[in-house]
Design an enzyme around this catalytic site. Structure first.
Site, PDB file in Angstrom:
ATOM      1  N   HIS A  72       0.831  -1.208   0.000  1.00 24.11           N
ATOM      2  CA  HIS A  72       0.000   0.000   0.000  1.00 24.11           C
ATOM      3  C   HIS A  72       0.859   1.249   0.000  1.00 24.11           C
ATOM      4  O   HIS A  72       1.709   1.423   0.867  1.00 24.11           O
ATOM      5  CB  HIS A  72      -0.887   0.038   1.259  1.00 24.11           C
ATOM      6  CG  HIS A  72      -2.060  -0.868   1.160  1.00 24.11           C
ATOM      7  ND1 HIS A  72      -3.344  -0.435   1.299  1.00 24.11           N
ATOM      8  CD2 HIS A  72      -2.126  -2.185   0.913  1.00 24.11           C
ATOM      9  CE1 HIS A  72      -4.164  -1.460   1.145  1.00 24.11           C
ATOM     10  NE2 HIS A  72      -3.442  -2.537   0.921  1.00 24.11           N
ATOM     11  N   TYR A 201      -9.118   5.261   7.565  1.00 20.58           N
ATOM     12  CA  TYR A 201      -9.339   5.584   8.982  1.00 20.58           C
ATOM     13  C   TYR A 201     -10.367   6.710   9.017  1.00 20.58           C
ATOM     14  O   TYR A 201     -10.112   7.784   8.459  1.00 20.58           O
ATOM     15  CB  TYR A 201      -8.046   6.070   9.634  1.00 20.58           C
ATOM     16  CG  TYR A 201      -6.987   4.995   9.781  1.00 20.58           C
ATOM     17  CD1 TYR A 201      -6.920   4.221  10.924  1.00 20.58           C
ATOM     18  CD2 TYR A 201      -6.048   4.765   8.779  1.00 20.58           C
ATOM     19  CE1 TYR A 201      -5.952   3.234  11.082  1.00 20.58           C
ATOM     20  CE2 TYR A 201      -5.073   3.782   8.925  1.00 20.58           C
ATOM     21  CZ  TYR A 201      -5.038   3.019  10.076  1.00 20.58           C
ATOM     22  OH  TYR A 201      -4.078   2.044  10.222  1.00 20.58           O
ATOM     23  N   PRO A 293      -4.829  -0.169  18.814  1.00 17.28           N
ATOM     24  CA  PRO A 293      -4.489  -0.654  17.467  1.00 17.28           C
ATOM     25  C   PRO A 293      -4.589   0.382  16.337  1.00 17.28           C
ATOM     26  O   PRO A 293      -4.313   0.050  15.192  1.00 17.28           O
ATOM     27  CB  PRO A 293      -5.518  -1.777  17.242  1.00 17.28           C
ATOM     28  CG  PRO A 293      -6.651  -1.458  18.142  1.00 17.28           C
ATOM     29  CD  PRO A 293      -6.084  -0.733  19.315  1.00 17.28           C
ATOM     30  N   LYS A 297       0.454  -0.813  15.148  1.00 20.05           N
ATOM     31  CA  LYS A 297       1.848  -0.893  15.591  1.00 20.05           C
ATOM     32  C   LYS A 297       2.207  -2.135  16.406  1.00 20.05           C
ATOM     33  O   LYS A 297       3.389  -2.474  16.532  1.00 20.05           O
ATOM     34  CB  LYS A 297       2.193   0.347  16.442  1.00 20.05           C
ATOM     35  CG  LYS A 297       2.272   1.620  15.644  1.00 20.05           C
ATOM     36  CD  LYS A 297       3.471   1.598  14.720  1.00 20.05           C
ATOM     37  CE  LYS A 297       3.359   2.590  13.595  1.00 20.05           C
ATOM     38  NZ  LYS A 297       3.948   2.185  12.351  1.00 20.05           N
ATOM     39  N   TYR A 385       3.924   5.994  10.308  1.00 20.70           N
ATOM     40  CA  TYR A 385       3.005   4.933   9.902  1.00 20.70           C
ATOM     41  C   TYR A 385       3.752   3.818   9.158  1.00 20.70           C
ATOM     42  O   TYR A 385       3.524   2.631   9.410  1.00 20.70           O
ATOM     43  CB  TYR A 385       1.885   5.511   9.024  1.00 20.70           C
ATOM     44  CG  TYR A 385       0.773   4.528   8.772  1.00 20.70           C
ATOM     45  CD1 TYR A 385      -0.125   4.198   9.784  1.00 20.70           C
ATOM     46  CD2 TYR A 385       0.618   3.905   7.534  1.00 20.70           C
ATOM     47  CE1 TYR A 385      -1.136   3.282   9.578  1.00 20.70           C
ATOM     48  CE2 TYR A 385      -0.390   2.994   7.313  1.00 20.70           C
ATOM     49  CZ  TYR A 385      -1.265   2.682   8.339  1.00 20.70           C
ATOM     50  OH  TYR A 385      -2.267   1.760   8.127  1.00 20.70           O
TER      51      TYR A 385
END
Ligand code: FAD
Ligand code: DHB
Length: 397
Positions: A72, A201, A293, A297, A385
């Site tokens: 991604h 998200y 979550p 991570k 990220y």
């Protein structure tokens, strides 16, 4: 029995440690209380940082990941009914994340270990730890109805949050930093193609939602729910209604529905224990720390610990130096607190907290706007990220 490192727990941390030490010619035994089938089917995390992918590939267990994993380059942060696509690969100068389920990593590592035929005890019982404050530590375990005593040089506590390892550190030494959140995640797997190729998200007044995937035809979806809820409170219809409402955009984007074949609720906490070692016991992964979550991570932190632990154990077994072993906890904790910072920042800004008022909602939107419009903030988000390389944390104070 005698081995160099006794590893407690066959999650990603324990299995990866066994694998990296095997590659370095160091003997290990892994003991696991659950069955092989159980650990290979346990549905958990799904997003791998670039560094975790590199460890898998460089150590020789990344072939299936490269074939079946989904790379991604973008993530989508959604609020006020608008998508905000961030090219995390470009923003982080070439690092991406990969979607590959945690239990697939477990399968790859178990298969590799069985192939080179090093001890891995499933369904172990009565595991106990002895002599960590001496030079002769050992573990005891009942396997296939036989009591065994395993003498070793070091013990790696990789037995997750509910394991025994952390608990053998004396109370006078152990410090716990803990925070529980007033919400949980309801997660489902559905036979439906993800409507977007990106992980989404979403912040919404009804609560957080997340769209991820496990392949072209399987969606992995989560919605924030009250902490006391059970899966019985969430019939499929209710789940879809909430998911659609929270992911909705002005241009009519919609996730396709499909049969739900797995449903579970995960509570959320932040947790760190200090130190991450005591005498001959070194802790890694969820045994030492838990993150909410939201930033994906948990698994990646476990692999980061294992990289640091492998460096320490190799320096000892190959060159006799205990320097890295002595600094293992301090070195790891610097990284762990950085990851905690990132995970709790995302958790804070993307969820609805029951105690928040309208001022805090406005602050969350302001943060999310900054995160998706300021070049500096976008870069920082992308770097964290996709994962800061483990070595870069070694220099922190
Ligand atoms: P674990 O995977 O917990 O492995 C520990 C192992 O030790 C287990 O196999 C356990 O059976 C074994 N064990 C326990 N006690 C003993 C004993 N006494 N003797 C021997 N063996 C023992 N992270 C994300 O990033 N994204 C997610 O979506 C996400 N979802 C999650 C959902 C759930 C329900 C849970 C619990 C965690 C989730 N996480 C997620 C976190 C992530 O899965 C963990 O951070 C990761 O599993 C850590 O790996 P580990 O090897 O340290 O611990
Ligand atoms: C997934 C889990 C996460 O915690 C996250 O932040 C993103 C994706 C997943 O299960 O795919």
């Amino acid at each position: 029995m005698k081995t160099q490192v006794a590893i407690i727990g066959a999650g990603p941390a324990g299995l990866m440690l066994g694998h990296l030490l095997h590659n370095a010619g160091i003997d290990t035994i892994i003991v696991e209380i659950k069955s092989r089938q159980y650990i290979e089917e346990r549905v958990r995390a799904g997003v791998l940082e670039q560094g975790t992918v590199n460890v898998m590939v460089d150590s020789g267990v990344g072939e299936r990941l490269l074939r079946e994993g989904l790379e991604h380059e973008y993530i989508d942060i959604r609020f006020n009914k608008k998508p905000h696509r961030l090219n995390v690969k470009e923003l982080s100068r070439g690092r991406s994340v990969w979607v590959y389920a945690q239990h697939e990593i477990v399968k790859d590592l178990v298969a590799a270990r069985l192939e080179y035929d090093e001890p891995l005890y499933f369904e172990a019982r009565d595991v106990s730890i002895h002599g960590i404050d001496t030079d002769k530590p050992s573990i005891r375990v009942v396997h296939e109805d036989r009591q065994q005593i395993v003498d070793c040089d070091y013990i790696a506590g990789c037995d997750g949050f509910h394991g025994i390892s952390r608990r053998v550190i004396p109370d006078s030494v152990l410090r716990i930093y803990d925070r529980q959140y007033p919400f949980a995640w309801l997660g489902v797997l559905a036979e439906a193609p993800p409507a977007s190729q990106e992980i989404i998200y979403a912040y919404h007044e009804r609560g957080f939602a997340l769209q991820s995937m496990r392949g072209p035809d399987i969606s992995r979806l989560y919605v924030q729910c009250p902490v006391a809820d059970t899966v019985e409170d969430w019939p499929d219809d209710r789940f879809w209604t909430e998911l659609h409402a929270r992911l909705e955009t002005e241009d009519g984007w919609q996730q396709q529905e499909g049969p739900i074949f797995q449903k579970g609720i995960t509570g959320m906490r932040s947790f760190v224990c200090e130190p991450m070692q005591y005498g001959r016991l070194l802790l890694a992964g969820d045994a030492a720390h838990i993150v909410p979550p939201t930033g994906a991570k948990g698994l990646n932190m476990a692999i980061g610990d294992i990289q640091t632990m492998t460096r320490a154990l190799r320096a000892y077994f190959e060159g006799g130096s205990k320097d890295y072993i002595h600094s293992y906890s301090d070195t790891s904790l610097k990284r762990v607190w950085q990851m905690q910072r990132f995970a709790s920042m995302l958790c804070y800004n993307l969820h609805r907290f029951p105690e928040h008022n309208t001022f805090e909602h406005k602050m969350q939107i302001a943060e999310l706007n900054n995160m998706t419009h300021s070049k500096e903030a976008m870069r920082a988000l992308a770097q964290n990220y996709t994962g800061v390389p483990v070595e870069l944390f070694y220099d922190l104070d």
